[in-house]
Design a protein around this motif. Structure first.
Motif, PDB file in Angstrom:
ATOM      1  N   CYS A 185       0.837  -1.203   0.000  1.00  0.00           N
ATOM      2  CA  CYS A 185       0.000   0.000   0.000  1.00  0.00           C
ATOM      3  C   CYS A 185       0.869   1.248   0.000  1.00  0.00           C
ATOM      4  CB  CYS A 185      -0.933  -0.005   1.216  1.00  0.00           C
ATOM      5  SG  CYS A 185      -0.078  -0.081   2.802  1.00  0.00           S
ATOM      6  N   GLY A 186       2.131   1.044  -0.359  1.00  0.00           N
ATOM      7  CA  GLY A 186       3.043   2.174  -0.415  1.00  0.00           C
ATOM      8  C   GLY A 186       3.448   2.698   0.946  1.00  0.00           C
ATOM      9  N   GLN A 187       3.333   1.837   1.970  1.00  0.00           N
ATOM     10  CA  GLN A 187       3.673   2.303   3.305  1.00  0.00           C
ATOM     11  C   GLN A 187       5.173   2.570   3.423  1.00  0.00           C
ATOM     12  OE1 GLN A 187       3.140  -0.833   2.494  1.00  0.00           O
ATOM     13  NE2 GLN A 187       3.693  -2.301   4.066  1.00  0.00           N
ATOM     14  N   ILE A 188       5.498   3.549   4.240  1.00  0.00           N
ATOM     15  CA  ILE A 188       6.888   3.909   4.494  1.00  0.00           C
ATOM     16  C   ILE A 188       7.246   3.453   5.907  1.00  0.00           C
ATOM     17  CG2 ILE A 188       8.547   5.798   4.696  1.00  0.00           C
ATOM     18  CD1 ILE A 188       6.821   7.379   2.741  1.00  0.00           C
ATOM     19  N   TYR A 189       8.287   2.663   6.016  1.00  0.00           N
ATOM     20  CA  TYR A 189       8.694   2.168   7.325  1.00  0.00           C
ATOM     21  C   TYR A 189       9.307   3.302   8.134  1.00  0.00           C
ATOM     22  CZ  TYR A 189       7.940  -2.260   4.990  1.00  0.00           C
ATOM     23  OH  TYR A 189       7.366  -3.297   4.293  1.00  0.00           O
ATOM     24  N   THR A 190       8.823   3.440   9.358  1.00  0.00           N
ATOM     25  CA  THR A 190       9.223   4.549  10.216  1.00  0.00           C
ATOM     26  C   THR A 190      10.006   4.026  11.411  1.00  0.00           C
ATOM     27  OG1 THR A 190       7.202   5.711   9.598  1.00  0.00           O
ATOM     28  CG2 THR A 190       8.412   6.549  11.499  1.00  0.00           C
ATOM     29  N   GLU A 191      11.186   4.556  11.596  1.00  0.00           N
ATOM     30  CA  GLU A 191      12.068   4.089  12.668  1.00  0.00           C
ATOM     31  C   GLU A 191      11.526   4.432  14.047  1.00  0.00           C
ATOM     32  OE1 GLU A 191      16.863   4.157  13.693  1.00  0.00           O
ATOM     33  OE2 GLU A 191      15.962   5.684  12.395  1.00  0.00           O
ATOM     34  N   THR A 192      10.740   5.482  14.142  1.00  0.00           N
ATOM     35  CA  THR A 192      10.250   5.923  15.451  1.00  0.00           C
ATOM     36  C   THR A 192       8.818   5.481  15.736  1.00  0.00           C
ATOM     37  OG1 THR A 192       9.587   8.031  14.437  1.00  0.00           O
ATOM     38  CG2 THR A 192      11.767   7.934  15.487  1.00  0.00           C
ATOM     39  N   ALA A 193       8.301   4.528  14.963  1.00  0.00           N
ATOM     40  CA  ALA A 193       6.931   4.035  15.171  1.00  0.00           C
ATOM     41  C   ALA A 193       6.970   2.558  15.516  1.00  0.00           C
ATOM     42  CB  ALA A 193       6.076   4.269  13.926  1.00  0.00           C
ATOM     43  N   ILE A 194       6.087   2.138  16.437  1.00  0.00           N
ATOM     44  CA  ILE A 194       5.999   0.734  16.807  1.00  0.00           C
ATOM     45  C   ILE A 194       5.648  -0.089  15.582  1.00  0.00           C
ATOM     46  CG2 ILE A 194       3.546   0.786  17.421  1.00  0.00           C
ATOM     47  CD1 ILE A 194       6.249  -1.001  19.461  1.00  0.00           C
ATOM     48  N   LEU A 195       6.267  -1.252  15.443  1.00  0.00           N
ATOM     49  CA  LEU A 195       6.084  -2.119  14.280  1.00  0.00           C
ATOM     50  C   LEU A 195       6.463  -1.422  12.978  1.00  0.00           C
ATOM     51  CD1 LEU A 195       2.723  -3.920  15.182  1.00  0.00           C
ATOM     52  CD2 LEU A 195       4.995  -4.946  15.087  1.00  0.00           C
ATOM     53  N   CYS A 196       7.329  -0.433  13.066  1.00  0.00           N
ATOM     54  CA  CYS A 196       7.808   0.328  11.901  1.00  0.00           C
ATOM     55  C   CYS A 196       6.675   1.023  11.167  1.00  0.00           C
ATOM     56  CB  CYS A 196       8.556  -0.589  10.935  1.00  0.00           C
ATOM     57  SG  CYS A 196       9.918  -1.511  11.684  1.00  0.00           S
ATOM     58  N   GLY A 197       5.558   1.257  11.842  1.00  0.00           N
ATOM     59  CA  GLY A 197       4.455   1.980  11.231  1.00  0.00           C
ATOM     60  C   GLY A 197       3.215   1.165  10.961  1.00  0.00           C
ATOM     61  N   GLY A 198       3.254  -0.146  11.136  1.00  0.00           N
ATOM     62  CA  GLY A 198       2.064  -0.965  10.947  1.00  0.00           C
ATOM     63  C   GLY A 198       1.936  -1.523   9.549  1.00  0.00           C
ATOM     64  N   ILE A 199       0.983  -2.442   9.364  1.00  0.00           N
ATOM     65  CA  ILE A 199       0.797  -3.128   8.092  1.00  0.00           C
ATOM     66  C   ILE A 199      -0.340  -2.477   7.298  1.00  0.00           C
ATOM     67  CG2 ILE A 199       1.638  -5.280   9.069  1.00  0.00           C
ATOM     68  CD1 ILE A 199      -1.228  -6.251   9.226  1.00  0.00           C
ATOM     69  N   CYS A 200      -0.464  -2.883   6.040  1.00  0.00           N
ATOM     70  CA  CYS A 200      -1.454  -2.278   5.146  1.00  0.00           C
ATOM     71  C   CYS A 200      -2.882  -2.482   5.637  1.00  0.00           C
ATOM     72  CB  CYS A 200      -1.314  -2.858   3.741  1.00  0.00           C
ATOM     73  SG  CYS A 200       0.187  -2.328   2.885  1.00  0.00           S
ATOM     74  N   LEU A 201      -3.125  -3.570   6.384  1.00  0.00           N
ATOM     75  CA  LEU A 201      -4.472  -3.836   6.879  1.00  0.00           C
ATOM     76  C   LEU A 201      -5.005  -2.657   7.677  1.00  0.00           C
ATOM     77  CD1 LEU A 201      -6.868  -5.780   7.442  1.00  0.00           C
ATOM     78  CD2 LEU A 201      -5.602  -6.582   9.432  1.00  0.00           C
TER      79      LEU A 201
END
Length: 317
Positions: free
Chosen positions: A160-176
């Motif tokens: 879904c074009g998600q961007i992994y974030t170093e400062t977010a839990i689970l790197c920002g979450g999954i597309c779901l």
């Protein structure tokens, strides 16, 4: 499922450090217990071939993955405030274990509590090779792979074009949780999470009631002792899930019923954490339910004590 943000403004200042210490201690003590239980169930031919131990083995394996990967990543994130190690592979594995494996363990727990009814009261359903294939092996494979395969798609395949974030839990979450249809999110919440949590105590309590009601009849059968062990084992493990998961489910149901702020002050700092605790306790519950395994543990401790008694001051061979 049990991951949580690192910042909590509504908890005592000492709680984050205490929580970290408790979970870290749980990891340190549970890993040797896991390895010991695995050794017993896989090394002993009788235990390895017993039908009721098959689902327990996979359940233990799934929870072991949570303990050695999901929990350390979560604790490290809370300690540092960022994901470490941070790369796409680590993020994908973390998301898969935290979702697919966690939900997979939940499905297996439900199947374990239901299958005990078959193994204790309807043994004719597993009395032949063909019946065992359908009522045991095929259903075991289904409940083992059902949610992991769903999350293989949601985590590793769907994009879904998600961007992994170093400062977010689970790197920002999954597309779901980003752009999936509402019906899929509801299906995931109600079918993969709430339904198993509610069915586990129902299956376990009815199993115990049936067992107690037919105790006298079973006592005349040579399988009485084996049935009792199966009941004790599943009751202990089910109780762990009931204690630590049902409170979160109750708050979730009330929130989606229209009371969105109900329990919000305790959800993130407390209830979300509780869903991670069963992974630390399950190997000990399994240990307590297997008398032969307890005897081996006592013998192991006795052997180490005798070795020290023979070589009280030795530090090398």
């Amino acid at each position: 499922m049990g991951n949580f943000p690192s910042q909590q403004s509504n908890v005592p200042h000492f709680w984050p450090k205490m929580e970290f210490s408790l979970f870290l201690s749980g990891i340190i003590f549970s890993i040797p217990c896991y390895l010991f239980v695995f050794y017993h169930l896989l090394n002993e031919k009788t235990a390895r071939q017993s039908l009721h131990n098959h689902v327990i083995l996979i359940l233990l394996f799934y929870n072991f993955l949570i303990v050695i990967f999901d929990l350390p990543m979560t604790l490290n994130f809370n300690r540092l405030g960022y994901v470490s190690p941070f790369n796409q592979t680590a993020c994908l594995i973390w998301q898969f274990v935290d979702n697919g494996i966690w939900y997979g363990a939940l499905s297996l727990m439900f199947w374990a509590s239901f299958e005990r009814h078959i193994l204790v009261f309807h043994t004719n359903l597993v009395s032949t090779t063909r019946r065992r294939l359908f009522f045991h092996y095929i259903l075991l494979i289904f409940f083992s792979l059902y949610t992991p395969m769903i999350y293989v798609y949601l985590v590793f395949i769907q994009s879904c074009g998600q961007i992994y974030t170093e400062t977010a839990i689970l790197c920002g979450g999954i597309c779901l949780y980003i752009d999936a249809p509402v019906w899929l999110q509801l299906y995931d919440s109600y079918i993969d999470y709430i339904l198993p949590i509610l069915l586990i105590p129902i299956c376990s309590i009815t199993l115990l009631c049936r067992f107690l009601r037919q105790k006298q009849r079973l006592q005349q059968n040579v399988t009485w002792r084996q049935c009792r062990k199966m009941i004790i084992q599943i009751t202990l493990i089910s109780t762990v899930y009931m204690i630590f998961d049902i409170p979160a489910v109750i708050v979730f149901i009330v929130q989606v019923s229209g009371y969105s702020t109900f329990g919000s002050d305790i959800w993130s700092p407390y209830l979300a954490r509780m869903t991670l605790v069963p992974s630390l306790i399950i190997p000990f519950a399994t240990l307590l339910a297997l008398p032969k395994l307890k005897g081996k543990l006592r013998n192991l401790c006795s052997w180490k004590y005798n070795q020290r008694a023979v070589f009280p001051g030795s530090t090398t061979n």
